[in-house]
Design a protein around this motif. Sequence first.
Motif, short mmCIF file in Angstrom:
data_model
loop_
_atom_site.label_atom_id
_atom_site.label_comp_id
_atom_site.label_asym_id
_atom_site.label_seq_id
_atom_site.Cartn_x
_atom_site.Cartn_y
_atom_site.Cartn_z
N ALA A 188 0.83 -1.21 0.00
CA ALA A 188 0.00 0.00 0.00
C ALA A 188 0.86 1.27 0.00
CB ALA A 188 -0.95 0.00 1.20
N ALA A 189 1.99 1.22 0.71
CA ALA A 189 2.87 2.39 0.74
C ALA A 189 3.45 2.70 -0.64
CB ALA A 189 3.99 2.18 1.75
N TRP A 190 3.55 1.69 -1.49
CA TRP A 190 4.04 1.88 -2.87
C TRP A 190 2.94 2.25 -3.85
CZ3 TRP A 190 8.75 1.81 -5.32
CH2 TRP A 190 9.87 1.50 -4.53
N THR A 191 1.70 1.90 -3.54
CA THR A 191 0.63 2.06 -4.53
C THR A 191 -0.42 3.10 -4.17
OG1 THR A 191 -0.57 0.19 -3.55
CG2 THR A 191 0.91 -0.29 -5.41
N ASP A 192 -0.41 3.61 -2.96
CA ASP A 192 -1.32 4.68 -2.55
C ASP A 192 -0.56 6.00 -2.66
OD1 ASP A 192 -2.99 6.49 -1.28
OD2 ASP A 192 -2.82 5.56 0.70
N PRO A 193 -1.00 6.89 -3.56
CA PRO A 193 -0.24 8.14 -3.77
C PRO A 193 -0.06 8.97 -2.49
CG PRO A 193 -2.15 8.04 -5.24
CD PRO A 193 -2.16 6.80 -4.41
N ALA A 194 -1.05 8.97 -1.60
CA ALA A 194 -0.92 9.74 -0.37
C ALA A 194 0.21 9.20 0.50
CB ALA A 194 -2.24 9.74 0.40
N GLN A 195 0.36 7.87 0.55
CA GLN A 195 1.45 7.28 1.33
C GLN A 195 2.79 7.44 0.63
OE1 GLN A 195 0.82 3.51 3.45
NE2 GLN A 195 -1.24 3.49 2.55
N LEU A 196 2.82 7.21 -0.67
CA LEU A 196 4.07 7.34 -1.43
C LEU A 196 4.64 8.75 -1.29
CD1 LEU A 196 5.88 5.70 -3.47
CD2 LEU A 196 4.67 6.93 -5.26
N ALA A 197 3.76 9.74 -1.28
CA ALA A 197 4.20 11.14 -1.16
C ALA A 197 4.92 11.41 0.16
CB ALA A 197 3.00 12.08 -1.30
N VAL A 198 4.63 10.63 1.19
CA VAL A 198 5.24 10.84 2.50
C VAL A 198 6.70 10.41 2.52
CG1 VAL A 198 5.16 10.13 4.94
CG2 VAL A 198 3.04 10.61 3.71
N TRP A 199 7.05 9.32 1.82
CA TRP A 199 8.39 8.77 1.97
C TRP A 199 9.27 8.81 0.72
CZ3 TRP A 199 9.83 4.78 -1.15
CH2 TRP A 199 8.82 4.04 -1.76
N TRP A 200 8.72 9.06 -0.44
CA TRP A 200 9.48 8.98 -1.69
C TRP A 200 10.55 10.06 -1.75
CZ3 TRP A 200 9.47 5.49 -5.62
CH2 TRP A 200 10.09 5.86 -6.81
N GLY A 201 11.73 9.70 -2.16
CA GLY A 201 12.82 10.66 -2.38
C GLY A 201 13.81 10.68 -1.24
N PRO A 202 14.94 11.32 -1.50
CA PRO A 202 15.99 11.43 -0.48
C PRO A 202 15.54 12.26 0.72
CG PRO A 202 16.82 12.01 -2.66
CD PRO A 202 15.33 11.90 -2.78
N GLY B 93 14.97 15.16 3.23
CA GLY B 93 14.77 16.59 2.99
C GLY B 93 13.87 16.90 1.82
N PHE B 94 13.42 15.90 1.07
CA PHE B 94 12.54 16.13 -0.07
C PHE B 94 11.09 15.92 0.35
CE2 PHE B 94 16.38 15.94 -2.37
CZ PHE B 94 16.16 16.36 -3.67
N THR B 95 10.20 16.68 -0.28
CA THR B 95 8.77 16.48 -0.16
C THR B 95 8.23 16.20 -1.56
OG1 THR B 95 8.31 18.84 -0.42
CG2 THR B 95 8.57 18.01 1.85
N ASN B 96 6.97 15.82 -1.64
CA ASN B 96 6.36 15.48 -2.92
C ASN B 96 5.01 16.16 -3.05
OD1 ASN B 96 8.37 13.36 -3.89
ND2 ASN B 96 7.86 12.61 -1.86
N PRO B 97 5.00 17.45 -3.43
CA PRO B 97 3.73 18.17 -3.51
C PRO B 97 2.79 17.62 -4.60
CG PRO B 97 5.54 19.54 -4.31
CD PRO B 97 6.15 18.31 -3.72
N VAL B 98 3.33 16.94 -5.59
CA VAL B 98 2.51 16.26 -6.59
C VAL B 98 2.91 14.79 -6.59
CG1 VAL B 98 1.98 16.04 -9.07
CG2 VAL B 98 2.29 18.32 -8.05
N CYS B 99 1.93 13.92 -6.41
CA CYS B 99 2.19 12.49 -6.42
C CYS B 99 0.94 11.80 -6.96
CB CYS B 99 2.54 11.99 -5.02
SG CYS B 99 3.11 10.26 -5.02
#
Length: 157
Positions: free
Chosen positions: A26-40, A42-48
Amino acid sequence: MLENISTNPKLNFSRVLPVPIDMVYAAWTDPAQLAVWWGPHGFTNPVCQLDNRPGGKILIHMQDSFGTIHPMDGTFHEVEEKKKLIFTSQALNQAGRPILQVLNTVIFEEVEEGTRLTVFADVERVSLSAKTYLDGMEEGWSQSLDRLKNYLIRKMS
């Protein structure tokens, strides 16, 4: 212009996460969850945005601590629930043109300790301007997976 490369960098990562496989998937396939952890770090994900089906699209805007947006898009090739995701991702320049294309394979395996997650990232095509992306790719993936683990552990508490 992207060029095929003859010596593709291939990265492999494996982590055992102390949480059930359904949470990891679910953490890989739910955009709301992916946005929380994706990237190095200090990064955030305002669009996911994700359309998790073969042929479905991915769009992620990673934002660094200086506010710079690093866009990425891609396409899902294979989606096997709680088993495997295969997708192509492309880092885009500020004009929206691809500078790096990677074939990503994510394998989910239930193990006694929780879930074994294995990620293969195979660089397929690259532009001359993408050297810094290649240089930071291993560290970026490693930090992303650390963020995923921390996110899932917090979610379990």
